[in-house]
Design a protein around this motif. Structure first.
Motif, PDB file in Angstrom:
ATOM      1  N   ASN A 199     -34.430  12.044 -18.064  1.00 57.26           N
ATOM      2  CA  ASN A 199     -34.964  12.318 -16.716  1.00 57.26           C
ATOM      3  C   ASN A 199     -34.376  11.403 -15.648  1.00 57.26           C
ATOM      4  N   ARG A 200     -33.112  11.047 -15.803  1.00 52.15           N
ATOM      5  CA  ARG A 200     -32.408  10.216 -14.828  1.00 52.15           C
ATOM      6  C   ARG A 200     -33.133   8.900 -14.531  1.00 52.15           C
ATOM      7  N   GLY A 201     -33.782   8.371 -15.549  1.00 54.96           N
ATOM      8  CA  GLY A 201     -34.428   7.066 -15.382  1.00 54.96           C
ATOM      9  C   GLY A 201     -35.756   7.117 -14.673  1.00 54.96           C
ATOM     10  N   ALA A 202     -36.373   8.294 -14.614  1.00 46.13           N
ATOM     11  CA  ALA A 202     -37.639   8.406 -13.897  1.00 46.13           C
ATOM     12  C   ALA A 202     -38.737   7.549 -14.524  1.00 46.13           C
ATOM     13  N   GLY A 203     -38.577   7.183 -15.802  1.00 46.57           N
ATOM     14  CA  GLY A 203     -39.572   6.359 -16.465  1.00 46.57           C
ATOM     15  C   GLY A 203     -39.460   4.886 -16.146  1.00 46.57           C
ATOM     16  N   LEU A 204     -38.457   4.493 -15.380  1.00 53.68           N
ATOM     17  CA  LEU A 204     -38.267   3.096 -15.004  1.00 53.68           C
ATOM     18  C   LEU A 204     -38.896   2.826 -13.635  1.00 53.68           C
ATOM     19  N   THR A 205     -39.237   1.570 -13.384  1.00 53.87           N
ATOM     20  CA  THR A 205     -39.670   1.196 -12.040  1.00 53.87           C
ATOM     21  C   THR A 205     -38.476   1.307 -11.093  1.00 53.87           C
ATOM     22  N   GLN A 206     -38.752   1.255  -9.803  1.00 57.60           N
ATOM     23  CA  GLN A 206     -37.669   1.358  -8.826  1.00 57.60           C
ATOM     24  C   GLN A 206     -36.618   0.272  -9.027  1.00 57.60           C
ATOM     25  N   VAL A 207     -37.059  -0.984  -9.184  1.00 58.36           N
ATOM     26  CA  VAL A 207     -36.071  -2.051  -9.305  1.00 58.36           C
ATOM     27  C   VAL A 207     -35.324  -1.961 -10.626  1.00 58.36           C
ATOM     28  N   SER A 208     -35.974  -1.468 -11.678  1.00 53.41           N
ATOM     29  CA  SER A 208     -35.267  -1.285 -12.950  1.00 53.41           C
ATOM     30  C   SER A 208     -34.223  -0.179 -12.830  1.00 53.41           C
ATOM     31  N   GLN A 209     -34.573   0.902 -12.141  1.00 56.96           N
ATOM     32  CA  GLN A 209     -33.590   1.961 -11.903  1.00 56.96           C
ATOM     33  C   GLN A 209     -32.388   1.405 -11.142  1.00 56.96           C
ATOM     34  N   ALA A 210     -32.671   0.614 -10.119  1.00 61.34           N
ATOM     35  CA  ALA A 210     -31.584   0.057  -9.312  1.00 61.34           C
ATOM     36  C   ALA A 210     -30.727  -0.890 -10.132  1.00 61.34           C
ATOM     37  N   ARG A 211     -31.360  -1.715 -10.970  1.00 61.65           N
ATOM     38  CA  ARG A 211     -30.601  -2.650 -11.813  1.00 61.65           C
ATOM     39  C   ARG A 211     -29.718  -1.898 -12.799  1.00 61.65           C
ATOM     40  N   HIS A 212     -30.221  -0.801 -13.344  1.00 63.85           N
ATOM     41  CA  HIS A 212     -29.428   0.028 -14.252  1.00 63.85           C
ATOM     42  C   HIS A 212     -28.218   0.621 -13.521  1.00 63.85           C
ATOM     43  N   LEU A 213     -28.416   1.025 -12.285  1.00 67.74           N
ATOM     44  CA  LEU A 213     -27.296   1.552 -11.496  1.00 67.74           C
ATOM     45  C   LEU A 213     -26.216   0.483 -11.290  1.00 67.74           C
ATOM     46  N   LEU A 214     -26.631  -0.775 -11.130  1.00 61.23           N
ATOM     47  CA  LEU A 214     -25.650  -1.859 -10.977  1.00 61.23           C
ATOM     48  C   LEU A 214     -24.833  -2.044 -12.246  1.00 61.23           C
ATOM     49  N   ASP A 215     -25.474  -1.962 -13.409  1.00 65.28           N
ATOM     50  CA  ASP A 215     -24.730  -2.065 -14.672  1.00 65.28           C
ATOM     51  C   ASP A 215     -23.688  -0.952 -14.763  1.00 65.28           C
ATOM     52  N   ARG A 216     -24.108   0.248 -14.425  1.00 65.81           N
ATOM     53  CA  ARG A 216     -23.167   1.369 -14.483  1.00 65.81           C
ATOM     54  C   ARG A 216     -22.035   1.185 -13.469  1.00 65.81           C
ATOM     55  N   ALA A 217     -22.372   0.677 -12.286  1.00 64.32           N
ATOM     56  CA  ALA A 217     -21.350   0.456 -11.263  1.00 64.32           C
ATOM     57  C   ALA A 217     -20.346  -0.604 -11.718  1.00 64.32           C
ATOM     58  N   GLN A 218     -20.836  -1.642 -12.385  1.00 66.65           N
ATOM     59  CA  GLN A 218     -19.911  -2.660 -12.882  1.00 66.65           C
ATOM     60  C   GLN A 218     -18.961  -2.075 -13.920  1.00 66.65           C
ATOM     61  N   ALA A 219     -19.507  -1.258 -14.829  1.00 65.76           N
ATOM     62  CA  ALA A 219     -18.648  -0.635 -15.844  1.00 65.76           C
ATOM     63  C   ALA A 219     -17.594   0.261 -15.197  1.00 65.76           C
ATOM     64  N   LEU A 220     -17.997   1.056 -14.222  1.00 67.08           N
ATOM     65  CA  LEU A 220     -17.047   1.951 -13.553  1.00 67.08           C
ATOM     66  C   LEU A 220     -15.990   1.169 -12.780  1.00 67.08           C
ATOM     67  N   THR A 221     -16.390   0.042 -12.187  1.00 73.26           N
ATOM     68  CA  THR A 221     -15.419  -0.789 -11.472  1.00 73.26           C
ATOM     69  C   THR A 221     -14.354  -1.303 -12.424  1.00 73.26           C
ATOM     70  N   ARG A 222     -14.777  -1.777 -13.582  1.00 73.26           N
ATOM     71  CA  ARG A 222     -13.813  -2.299 -14.554  1.00 73.26           C
ATOM     72  C   ARG A 222     -12.935  -1.191 -15.144  1.00 73.26           C
ATOM     73  N   LEU A 223     -13.444   0.042 -15.094  1.00 72.56           N
ATOM     74  CA  LEU A 223     -12.646   1.181 -15.553  1.00 72.56           C
ATOM     75  C   LEU A 223     -11.823   1.782 -14.417  1.00 72.56           C
ATOM     76  N   ARG A 224     -11.833   1.107 -13.246  1.00 72.93           N
ATOM     77  CA  ARG A 224     -11.061   1.503 -12.066  1.00 72.93           C
ATOM     78  C   ARG A 224     -11.494   2.839 -11.483  1.00 72.93           C
ATOM     79  N   LYS A 225     -12.746   3.175 -11.675  1.00 75.82           N
ATOM     80  CA  LYS A 225     -13.306   4.371 -11.046  1.00 75.82           C
ATOM     81  C   LYS A 225     -14.078   3.901  -9.816  1.00 75.82           C
ATOM     82  N   TYR A 226     -13.316   3.474  -8.819  1.00 75.98           N
ATOM     83  CA  TYR A 226     -13.881   2.727  -7.698  1.00 75.98           C
ATOM     84  C   TYR A 226     -14.811   3.546  -6.822  1.00 75.98           C
ATOM     85  N   ARG A 227     -14.455   4.789  -6.533  1.00 70.02           N
ATOM     86  CA  ARG A 227     -15.294   5.589  -5.647  1.00 70.02           C
ATOM     87  C   ARG A 227     -16.641   5.910  -6.315  1.00 70.02           C
ATOM     88  N   GLU A 228     -16.607   6.197  -7.620  1.00 66.24           N
ATOM     89  CA  GLU A 228     -17.857   6.452  -8.331  1.00 66.24           C
ATOM     90  C   GLU A 228     -18.733   5.203  -8.338  1.00 66.24           C
TER      91      GLU A 228
END
Length: 395
Positions: free
Chosen positions: A316-345
């Motif tokens: 459910n796209r993280g609907a079970g997480l609190t707002q700040v937990s959802q946001a923190r998860h998005l940061l982890d994903r953003a870091q992974a994408l940055t290291r994979l050179r998927k900068y716009r994503e």
């Protein structure tokens, strides 16, 4: 112009250590250190903690994320929180700064503080925690008979939210004072699940300090103290699963990837016994949290493709997480994408994280600032520039 992490490493290294000497002492490669100091490379949290330990500095000082909250109210801010935590009223014969309140009002104060915490409203917390600590301490001191246990459990929860807040502001030492005070208060209560959960918070704070092995042991020992046997309550399952997952995260930060993933799989089995994502004792646990921490394990081990793959299992796209937990998860994903050179994503996820977590929360997220700094070396667009300005990242 902000001081970069590379400049901080060079400053703390000084003349006492060469780059090779720091590499030998920290276990981080010479090439990584050289590129960090040149501003040509980002670093994982695990790498930064190795460097901080080798340089004998707090991670907060190395990455520049020790925050204060200057305000016109002299009774608010980090200094005021520290003073409330380290009161000496009992040693000098003074009365508590705040009068005791009813248990109903005490519970309302505690719940309001936790609500502010889970919504990332750290500036609000800086105002309400100092008087709240004094008020709850006075209430516990005045409690009599059958109110004593409840009053001390509420005091424990107030100390606990204070410790969690201070961790996010980069003040590890007073945070640890707060959580140990919470443990002491809980010992006068009558709730073993609360006591176990507080030990899980100790494990989290040890993890933040880079004390991964101790974090792992504290979390799993606490889990063993409440391990389910037969038919048990949802609360006990949730607390137990959360502690197991905390142990998995600590193993991941310690680069024991296989052990971490196996332990996370054990937590997933516990989550499968629950009706869905839960939030007992201020701890989220369920399938969503397991996915979030599995991604964290992979990111902290620099297994970025695996992190992105694991994120696809989020229900459910993280609907079970609190707002700040959802946001923190998005940061982890953003870091992974940055290291994979998927900068716009990665940039799109950062902007979503800011919207989900809120601007108050975003201003205090070191990881977000690090990713923005990396992306600005690759991307030139108004959206990224605007985000950088809002969270305080300047050239």
């Amino acid at each position: 112009m902000d001081i970069t992490i590379g400049q901080q490493i060079k400053k703390f290294r000084g003349s006492a250590l060469t780059q090779q000497g720091l590499a030998d002492k920290s276990g981080v490669s010479y090439e990584t250190i050289r590129k960090l100091e040149q501003g040509r490379k980002g670093a994982s949290v695990t790498t930064l903690k190795k460097l901080a330990r080798a340089l004998d500095v707090d991670l907060a000082d190395l990455v520049g994320n020790r925050y204060g909250m200057p305000t016109e109210d002299p009774g608010a801010g980090v200094v005021a929180i520290r003073e409330a935590l380290t009161s000496v009223d009992d040693l000098i014969g003074d009365r508590p700064a705040e009068p005791p309140v009813s248990l109903t009002d005490a519970r309302r104060t505690v719940d309001y503080a936790w609500g502010a915490y889970w919504n990332g409203r750290y500036e609000t917390l800086a105002s309400i925690l100092p008087p709240g600590i004094a008020q709850l301490r006075a209430t516990a001191h005045a409690a009599q008979n059958n109110e004593i246990s409840t009053a001390h459990e509420l005091l424990a929860r107030m100390y606990w939210v204070t410790g969690c807040t201070l961790v996010h502001l980069g003040h590890a030492d007073p945070a640890f004072v707060a959580i140990r005070s919470a443990l002491s208060a809980s010992e006068r209560g009558n709730d073993p699940l609360l006591a176990a959960t507080l030990r899980g918070s100790v494990a989290w704070q040890l993890l933040v300090q880079g004390r991964y092995e101790e974090s792992h042991k504290v979390a799993l020992r606490a889990a063993a103290s409440v391990e389910p046997a037969g038919q048990v309550s949802e609360q006990q399952l949730s607390v137990y699963g959360s502690l197991v997952l905390q142990g998995a995260t600590a193993a991941g930060r310690d680069q024991r990837v296989r052990e971490a993933l196996d332990t996370a799989a054990a937590a997933r089995e516990v989550a499968a016994r629950l009706p869905g994502d839960t939030k007992w004792y201020e701890c989220n646990f369920g399938a969503s949290q397991v996915v979030m921490q599995t991604v964290d394990i992979n990111v902290s081990s620099e297994r970025y493709p695996e992190a992105i793959a694991a994120a696809k299992d989020m229900p459910n796209r993280g609907a079970g997480l609190t707002q700040v937990s959802q946001a923190r998860h998005l940061l982890d994903r953003a870091q992974a994408l940055t290291r994979l050179r998927k900068y716009r994503e990665a940039q799109d996820l950062l902007l979503t994280a800011e919207r989900v977590g809120g601007r108050d929360w975003s201003r205090y997220q070191t990881l977000m600032k690090q990713i923005v700094q990396e992306l600005r070396e690759q991307e030139r667009n108004p959206a990224l520039a605007g985000l950088a300005e809002r969270i305080g990242v300047r050239r």
